[in-house]
Design an enzyme around this catalytic site. Structure first.
Site, mmCIF file in Angstrom:
data_model
loop_
_atom_site.group_PDB
_atom_site.id
_atom_site.type_symbol
_atom_site.label_atom_id
_atom_site.label_comp_id
_atom_site.label_asym_id
_atom_site.label_seq_id
_atom_site.Cartn_x
_atom_site.Cartn_y
_atom_site.Cartn_z
ATOM 1 C CG HIS A 210 -1.678 -1.257 1.407
ATOM 2 N ND1 HIS A 210 -2.510 -1.753 0.435
ATOM 3 C CD2 HIS A 210 -1.713 -2.141 2.444
ATOM 4 C CE1 HIS A 210 -3.043 -2.895 0.863
ATOM 5 N NE2 HIS A 210 -2.563 -3.150 2.072
ATOM 6 C CG HIS B 147 -5.872 -6.129 1.731
ATOM 7 N ND1 HIS B 147 -6.775 -5.503 2.544
ATOM 8 C CD2 HIS B 147 -4.657 -5.950 2.309
ATOM 9 C CE1 HIS B 147 -6.141 -4.979 3.586
ATOM 10 N NE2 HIS B 147 -4.857 -5.229 3.459
#
Length: 322
Positions: A56, A215
């Site tokens: 991320h 995700h």
């Protein structure tokens, strides 16, 4: 998509080493861990810790520094760090005034932070936790995921901690920030995990995935690809009903990893044109990505005087520059 890497199985370690090599004057890696901390700590300041699975970037290690996070924990790609890693971060961040852990609402992250809290308490360290769940794509508030709004919560909470506020006061502000921030995302392409080298889901050229997490998971709906203005309207229609009416706003337009800055600025303009509200701050860029996913997330934060003060407070991190 071709990727610039050596061993995909060790990409997180290589990433952390590179981050410290390029920013060693302000960051360090705790030996034997996947924890990044500030080089210097402020005595008797509440420590602010966050973290989660990697993939991320720049979240979360890119936000370690004065006025934001004291330590960030990096798990394997899209995988929660273990409780021992969170404990190491808590130990490092504790400067005598306790530690607040800001955690995104994913079962593994929350469970491992809870275990780390218990271990820290056994050592005499007071550690509190605030769960961030800004994703309105999920109807049930208890199940809502933490996505890009997390970064704004980290910014304001870290700034408040820097003033010398107590742990209870810092936790109060973090909880207020969580209650006033909402986000939603759209993907135009899936992401590709480094060790798998195949898309996380299938998406046709003319399709977009609405309500994705961070995700690589599929979203809540799949639709025909729309224009930037239409996507702005779609996300605003979901977010605005959950934002306190009448409050001035901060707007965060976040790229998911492979969306150009030109496209993000186009989208930001569409959002601003459609928002009939007082916008005090607008942030455009990549703040919390999903590897190489093409897409965008929109975050709205309803400000009050206290939150506005800490949102615009000075900060010194690799990624966030005021």
């Amino acid at each position: 998509m071709k990727k610039l890497m050596n061993d995909p199985e060790n990409i997180v370690t290589a990433f952390l080493d590179g981050l410290v090599a390029a920013n060693g004057e302000r960051l360090q890696r705790l030996e034997g861990t996947d924890v990044i901390t500030r080089r210097s700590f402020k005595p008797q300041k509440v420590g602010i810790v966050s973290g989660g699975g990697s993939g991320h970037e720049p979240a979360h290690a890119g936000y370690v520094g004065e006025g934001m996070l004291d330590a960030a924990v990096a798990g394997e790609v899209f995988t929660s760090p273990g409780a021992d890693q969170f404990l190491a971060a808590i130990q490092a961040a504790d400067q005598g005034a306790g530690v607040l852990v800001l955690v995104k609402n994913y079962n593994g992250d929350v469970m491992n932070v809870e275990m780390a809290q218990e271990m820290a308490e056994a050592e005499g360290i007071t550690a509190e936790m605030v769960i961030i769940n800004d994703d309105v794509a999920v109807d049930d508030p208890e199940q809502r995921r933490g996505i890009a709004g997390t970064v704004l919560v980290q910014k304001m909470t870290g700034a408040f901690a820097e003033t010398g506020a107590s742990l209870s006061e810092v936790k109060r502000l973090a909880e207020k920030a969580v209650s006033r921030v909402r986000s939603m995302s759209v993907a135009l392409t899936p992401c590709t995990l480094p060790a798998v080298d195949q898309p996380s889901f299938d998406l046709a050229e003319e399709e977009m995935e609405v309500g994705i997490g961070i995700h690589g998971e599929r979203g809540m709906d799949r639709r025909e690809v729309a224009s930037s203005a239409e996507i702005a309207r779609l996300l605003l229609d979901h977010i605005l009903p959950e934002i306190p009416q009448g409050a001035p706003l901060a707007v965060l337009v976040n790229g998911m990893g492979s969306t150009s800055l030109m496209e993000l600025q186009v989208f930001a303009n569409d959002v601003i044109e459609q928002l009939d509200r007082d916008i005090q701050h607008t942030f455009v860029g990549e703040y919390m990505t999903s590897l190489d996913m093409a897409g965008v997330s929109l975050t709205l934060l309803a400000l009050d005087d206290e939150l506005a003060e800490h949102l615009q407070a000075p900060v010194k991190t690799v990624q966030w520059k005021q």
